[in-house]
Design an enzyme around this catalytic site. Structure first.
Site, PDB file in Angstrom:
ATOM      1  N   CYS A   1       0.834  -1.212   0.000  1.00 39.80           N
ATOM      2  CA  CYS A   1       0.000   0.000   0.000  1.00 39.80           C
ATOM      3  C   CYS A   1       0.862   1.252   0.000  1.00 39.80           C
ATOM      4  O   CYS A   1       0.891   2.002  -0.956  1.00 39.80           O
ATOM      5  CB  CYS A   1      -0.920  -0.008   1.228  1.00 39.80           C
ATOM      6  SG  CYS A   1      -2.184  -1.278   1.198  1.00 39.80           S
TER       7      CYS A   1
ATOM      8  N   GLU B   1       4.162   1.183   2.043  1.00 38.40           N
ATOM      9  CA  GLU B   1       5.296   0.824   2.875  1.00 38.40           C
ATOM     10  C   GLU B   1       6.616   1.079   2.170  1.00 38.40           C
ATOM     11  O   GLU B   1       6.787   0.737   1.003  1.00 38.40           O
ATOM     12  CB  GLU B   1       5.194  -0.646   3.288  1.00 38.40           C
ATOM     13  CG  GLU B   1       3.931  -0.968   4.034  1.00 38.40           C
ATOM     14  CD  GLU B   1       2.729  -1.269   3.154  1.00 38.40           C
ATOM     15  OE1 GLU B   1       2.007  -2.235   3.466  1.00 38.40           O
ATOM     16  OE2 GLU B   1       2.524  -0.560   2.144  1.00 38.40           O
TER      17      GLU B   1
END
Length: 786
Positions: free
Chosen positions: A430, A432
């Site tokens: 997402c 990171e």
């Protein structure tokens, strides 16, 4: 889209996610015969080779790129060595309303007879739950945190450009050289390194063999093909598969197929959700594209067609099936392949190139579930690229998401990465952050921060289960100051984080011991030189992340307590606690006072934003720098995926006026409906969080389509993004859809099958979401740009 791509997209879009038991049967038979005969790394590598030798191959009628994880598109295997699904699990997967997977009754019966008897008690999930302490289970079951690795292998792997410079034969040479340099006299781990390096060598052979099998199949199909154009395409496929991944790619086509075989190898070896990604794909492919363009061996349209084929291949790979808590925290078919576009080159110059723009066009025209493109914007990125991305955003697909390259680099340098490695890095999953091709950055699961406040207000007891899951920090009625309450909260926070880390460290060693990943280790820098597995400290950098959820909900809740209990004395502790315990039943005036008369996060109000900073700093103190099992550290990021919905179900009413079991705030976004002063106020509130101390933050914003209708409107959007990034923001993403459309989609889902929305750090088809997730998106504030 040309006719080929239209057909391939149609086939991919319409294919039903289906479970194949082929891998599980091959693995079970292999383990019955070979378990105990070899070291664990060599056993895993030999099974991977056995799989590459025997799994069913697929080459579709119109394909230019080849290879599937299962025997056909959208067919996904199971991984019983990690999660051995029960027969009941398979029935649920087949029948549940959302994110279901077709599985035949015959396969369920075979699974019950052949697979389950061997793996029951041997799977990683069974090992974990039979050994963790009851205190951890109680905290886990009441929703204080989740654990990613209870069902899948650690993921979040992204590649740098190394694979395009080393064929598997070149990597085998490096392995052989490292074996020659083993020092059995002075290195007590030399024998272990030999086993790991031997396993890596076998894994290289396995992927070469896998490619050669595709070449043979393509040649066989070509021999029967009557259409001369298709015959030549099949012969070209065979030629490509004879070259890569055995040798280094020479053409654009070979480079994409090189990546795809590498991708397939890693997701076939183990089910590392969240996610295998190519990293800066545009930067990696640009030299091949520019060379062939200059030599007149490739046109822009041919390159676009090949890139579209890769998009479709990725879309053909649904996530391995999840059950239990893991399904509740992340119920999606998305396997979270994120493709970074733009950013910086290793030397610090702008990384945007023509392939970046082609990729945006492909994403726009295909608008598939995955992959998830992201654009990476630095101070050196041309405005034209951000504007091009904004034109795709306003189509309403929820992508591309937008990342601040400069902050992403700062996040990495802060924790000791070189500036060159940080520039080559970026984001995967997402939001990171990691050093691509050089890091294992492992997500350990989500932390329910508002739930920690809830147990603090109940003296360590969980009101949902009635169990004592935290410390006894005292009856809140005895807290005579906000500081006393906050001190109790931080005690609970540190206790829960310590419990999570202790068990996660145990689980990490279980994976290092029982589930090494020799092929993944081959393609990540330093694993060969160290002679260590990816899961055992082999990569150059090794990071663990804990994802903290609900910063908006807990900020607003503490703001409400501080305002109405301690400062204005609007209510007594007794009144507030009684209202929370009864979910505000017959107490709507009190709830509305909390909701309408409290300073809330997201409005550029320092009364709330300073509380957010206090909580964020406490999370940082509790997590950052804690030791993992690989000699490095834990860090935090501010990510919820869809876990804020699950965590909300496990949470009672909260002091900000939120009803029990409703979703918490997502990522670092404000609470639903709490951001009342527009997007500029939201980003100014977020800018007060030192995001460089995290491994990523997630900001969702929702706009009406009319807000981005004109080119001038897009200029405003670009200005908002640039302003936020100048203030240190990490990430922002946009839903561009009105409530009326979403309501129509709920009523007539078949008419809205193509409607993509941004859920969290990924997009999903709105009609594939359950009602809770649909309503959560609808309740997000509709913003306007002025």
């Amino acid at each position: 889209m040309n006719q080929r791509i239209e057909q391939l997209r149609k086939e991919s879009f319409e294919a039903r996610p289906t479970i194949s038991i082929e891998r599980a049967l091959l693995e079970t038979a292999f383990y019955r015969e070979n378990n105990g005969k070899y070291s664990q790394p060599v056993l895993r590598a030999l099974f991977f080779k056995h799989l590459c030798e025997n799994k069913t191959l697929y080459i579709g009628k119109h394909e230019l790129l080849v290879g599937e994880r299962g025997p056909a598109p959208k067919v996904v295997p199971t991984f019983p060595e990690l999660t051995c699904h029960s027969a009941d699990d398979l029935q649920v997967l087949n029948n549940r309303a959302m994110t279901n997977y077709d599985v035949s009754q015959q396969d369920i019966t075979i699974y019950e007879q052949e697979v389950i008897p061997y793996w029951q008690g041997r799977s990683m999930r069974d090992r974990i739950f039979s050994n963790v302490p009851q205190q951890w289970k109680d905290a886990y079951e009441c929703g204080l945190f989740t654990e990613f690795m209870e069902q899948r292998a650690p993921g979040h792997t992204a590649l740098d450009g190394s694979i395009y410079h080393y064929g598997m034969l070149g990597l085998k040479e490096r392995i052989a050289d490292r074996i020659k340099r083993l020092d059995y006299q002075n290195d007590p781990e030399a024998a272990d390194r030999f086993e790991q390096l031997t396993a890596m060598d076998i894994a290289c052979d396995a992927v070469i063999l896998f490619a050669h099998r595709h070449a043979q199949l393509a040649e066989k199909l070509a021999a029967k093909e009557q259409d001369t154009v298709r015959k030549q395409e099949l012969l070209t496929i065979a030629q490509v598969c004879r070259r890569v991944p055995e040798y280094t790619p020479q053409t654009f086509h070979e480079a994409i197929q090189m990546y795809w075989f590498t991708h397939l190898g890693t997701i076939t070896e183990l089910n590392g959700w969240d996610a295998m990604s190519p990293g800066h794909l545009d930067q990696h492919l640009a030299p091949f594209y520019e060379k062939e363009l200059a030599e007149n061996t490739l046109t822009r349209e041919q390159a676009k067609e090949l890139l579209a084929c890769l998009w479709i291949k990725i879309n053909n790979q649904p996530a391995p099936p999840k059950v239990g808590v893991t399904a509740k925290e992340s119920g999606t078919y998305n396997d979270f392949t994120q493709i970074n576009l733009g950013g910086l080159l290793k030397n610090g110059s702008d990384g945007t190139n023509e392939v970046s723009y082609i990729a945006l066009e492909v994403a726009d025209e295909l608008h598939l579930l995955q992959p998830q493109p992201s654009v990476h914007i630095s101070s050196k990125t041309p405005d034209h690229f951000l504007k091009a991305a904004s034109r795709v955003i306003r189509k309403g697909y929820g992508y591309p998401s937008i990342f601040n390259t400069d902050t992403v680099i700062m996040e990495q340098v802060r924790v000791g990465k070189s500036i060159e490695d940080a520039r080559e890095g970026g984001t995967s999953g997402c939001i990171e952050t990691g050093a691509f091709g050089k890091e294992a950055y492992i997500l350990t699961g989500y932390l329910n921060v508002p739930k920690i406040l809830e147990i603090t207000l109940n003296n360590g007891r969980d009101p949902l289960t009635g169990k004592q899951v935290g410390l006894q920090t005292g009856d809140p009625r005895a807290f005579i100051s906000y500081e006393a309450l906050y001190d109790a909260f931080t005690q609970q926070l540190e206790h829960i984080v310590a419990l999570k880390i202790e068990v996660n460290n145990y689980i990490e060693r279980m994976y290092a011991k029982y589930s090494p990943a020799p092929f993944l280790s081959v393609v990540i820098n330093d694993c060969i030189e160290k002679g260590k597995d990816y899961y055992d400290g082999g990569p150059r950098y090794n990071t663990n992340y804990i994802q903290c959820c609900g910063i908006g909900t807990i900020t607003d809740s503490l703001s409400a307590i501080k305002t109405h209990i301690f400062e204005q004395k609007t209510f007594s502790w007794e009144q507030l606690l009684d209202a929370l315990a009864n979910n505000f039943a017959d107490n709507e005036p009190l709830r509305l006072t909390l909701w309408n008369r409290t300073p809330f996060f997201g409005n550029d109000d320092d009364r709330a934003d300073t509380i957010m900073q206090q909580i964020y700093n406490s999370l940082f103190t509790a997590i950052d720098g804690k030791p993992n099992t690989k000699g490095t550290e834990y860090h935090l990021n501010m990510l919820s995926t869809t876990c804020h919905v699950y965590f909300g179900k496990m949470l009672g009413a909260t002091p900000n006026g939120r009803f029990a079991h409703q979703p918490e705030s997502d990522g670092t976004s404000p609470s639903h409906g709490a951001d009342r002063k527009g997007p500029t106020a939201v980003v100014k509130s977020l800018s007060k969080m030192d995001q460089s101390k995290s491994g990523g933050t997630l900001l969702n914003q929702r706009f009406l389509p009319s807000v981005l209708a004109s080119e001038q409107d897009l200029d405003k959007l670009c200005g908002l993004v640039r302003s936020y990034f100048n203030l240190g923001g990490h990430h922002v993403q946009f839903n561009v859809v009105d409530t009326a459309t979403l309501r129509k989609a709920q009523q007539t889902p078949d008419e809205y099958r193509n409607l993509l929305v941004r859920v969290a750090g990924y997009s999903d088809y709105f009609v594939d979401l359950d009602l809770d997730h649909q309503e959560e998106i609808i309740k997000r504030t509709e913003q306007e740009l002025y």
